[in-house]
Design an enzyme around this catalytic site. Structure first.
Site, PDB file in Angstrom:
ATOM      1  N   ARG A   1       7.451  36.820   5.774  1.00 41.71           N
ATOM      2  CA  ARG A   1       6.450  36.874   4.707  1.00 41.71           C
ATOM      3  C   ARG A   1       5.955  38.302   4.494  1.00 41.71           C
ATOM      4  O   ARG A   1       5.715  38.736   3.357  1.00 41.71           O
ATOM      5  CB  ARG A   1       5.277  35.949   5.057  1.00 41.71           C
ATOM      6  CG  ARG A   1       5.598  34.471   4.972  1.00 41.71           C
ATOM      7  CD  ARG A   1       4.507  33.596   5.563  1.00 41.71           C
ATOM      8  NE  ARG A   1       4.477  33.646   7.026  1.00 41.71           N
ATOM      9  CZ  ARG A   1       3.613  32.980   7.784  1.00 41.71           C
ATOM     10  NH1 ARG A   1       2.684  32.218   7.201  1.00 41.71           N
ATOM     11  NH2 ARG A   1       3.667  33.048   9.089  1.00 41.71           N
TER      12      ARG A   1
ATOM     13  N   CYS B   1       3.378  39.252   9.773  1.00 41.06           N
ATOM     14  CA  CYS B   1       3.133  37.808   9.641  1.00 41.06           C
ATOM     15  C   CYS B   1       3.490  37.157  10.968  1.00 41.06           C
ATOM     16  O   CYS B   1       3.055  37.632  12.012  1.00 41.06           O
ATOM     17  CB  CYS B   1       3.934  37.232   8.467  1.00 41.06           C
ATOM     18  SG  CYS B   1       5.714  37.497   8.581  1.00 41.06           S
TER      19      CYS B   1
END
Length: 329
Positions: free
Chosen positions: A281, A276
């Site tokens: 994430r 990410c």
């Protein structure tokens, strides 16, 4: 009544109203989650022991079990933490400033040992991690603690949102505990889940690998550059699956069947690298693939787009291609 007194009263009311408004806008949103439904869902996961409900956490804490609850909570948000838990934020478990030419990397084994020691943890402790609203920070912490070789790490499904929704106590956090001498059971474990820049480059041209971009659409298509990155774009050949697609509307994880439908065909027969902006994430997606679906050979790219874009835009490495990037002079 004096005008000054009236003015102070009005300011106090406005201040209180403002705080309530700020809290309602930016604080953790309460959600009601059935503990029974969670237990049924967890039972279908590849590793159900990696997940826990609010009621089970409360029971463990009430019984005085060896459980250490840690909230990855942004101090800029008005979130009252779980009572009895410890709180930290990204700088607490990220590399020290200046250690890298860019931000967002994990901190050292020594630093993680010191952190867990300050919470009174031992290698035998059950460590529960949680966050608020977007629970990817809990998954990042989950990944880093697992990389120490710590066996019993659990992700609180629904996080602080579900805790508040269950009416459980908040606010009395960071208790004073006896410091331990935590020693990572198997710190070399991280090699099994950590992707490096060189691995990413090799995977781009390998049919038995897939690279998952877990960012938002605007980041993936290059129309947005998030602060910290050195330019727009994506890693060539990446498959885009926003990490949020793994979540229900109430922020809990979807069922194993739904997650298999989302990721199954993409990762079938392949080793996987998730990335990410800074490996947060993507740590959530890595956790889902490994702990829910039982996938093997899943690696979280710690440097993610920050490191990759640094190599392309700052170091101007010819061997670091970018898709949907900016033209360089």
């Amino acid at each position: 009544m004096k005008k000054s007194t009236i003015a102070v009263g009005i300011l106090a009311v406005l201040g209180a109203a403002g705080y309530v408004g700020y809290t309602s806008m930016f604080g953790a949103k309460a959600v009601v989650v059935s503990a029974d439904s969670l237990e049924q869902k967890f039972a279908t996961y590849a590793n159900p022991e990696a997940f826990v409900s609010t009621q089970d956490v409360k029971d463990m804490m009430d019984k005085g079990e060896d459980v250490v609850v840690i909230g990855a909570l942004n101090p800029m948000k008005p979130d009252a933490p779980i009572s009895g838990s410890f709180t930290l934020w990204r700088p607490d478990y990220s590399a020290a400033e200046g250690e890298y030419a860019f931000d967002g990397m994990r901190n050292s084994v020594d630093d993680m040992e010191a952190l867990l020691s300050s919470y009174g943890a031992t290698p035998e402790s059950t460590i529960v991690v949680y966050a608020a609203n977007s629970h990817h920070d809990a998954a990042r912490l989950f990944w880093q603690i697992r990389n120490l070789g710590h066996e019993d790490v659990r992700y609180l499904d629904g996080g602080l949102n579900a805790w508040i929704g269950a009416g459980l106590p908040t606010g009395d956090a960071n208790p004073t505990v006896a410091k331990t001498d935590y020693v990572a059971p198997a710190p070399q474990t991280e090699v099994n889940t950590l992707a490096t820049l060189e691995m990413v480059l090799n995977a781009q041209n390998a049919s038995d690998w897939v690279i998952l971009d877990t960012r938002g659409t605007a980041e993936f298509d290059g129309s947005t550059t998030v602060s910290g990155a050195f330019g727009p774009g994506t890693i060539p050949g990446s498959v885009h699956i926003n990490w949020t697609k793994a979540l229900n509307e109430d922020t809990t994880l979807k069922s194993a069947e739904e997650l298999q439908a989302l990721y199954g065909d993409v990762i079938k027969g392949k080793k996987v690298i998730t990335y990410c902006q800074s490996g947060v994430r993507s740590a959530h997606t890595q956790m889902v693939l490994e702990e829910v679906l039982g996938a093997e050979g899943v690696y979280n790219y710690d440097g993610s787009w920050i490191e990759y874009s640094h190599a392309h835009y700052e170091q101007k490495r010819a061997d670091i291609p970018v898709q949907s990037g900016a033209k360089q002079s």
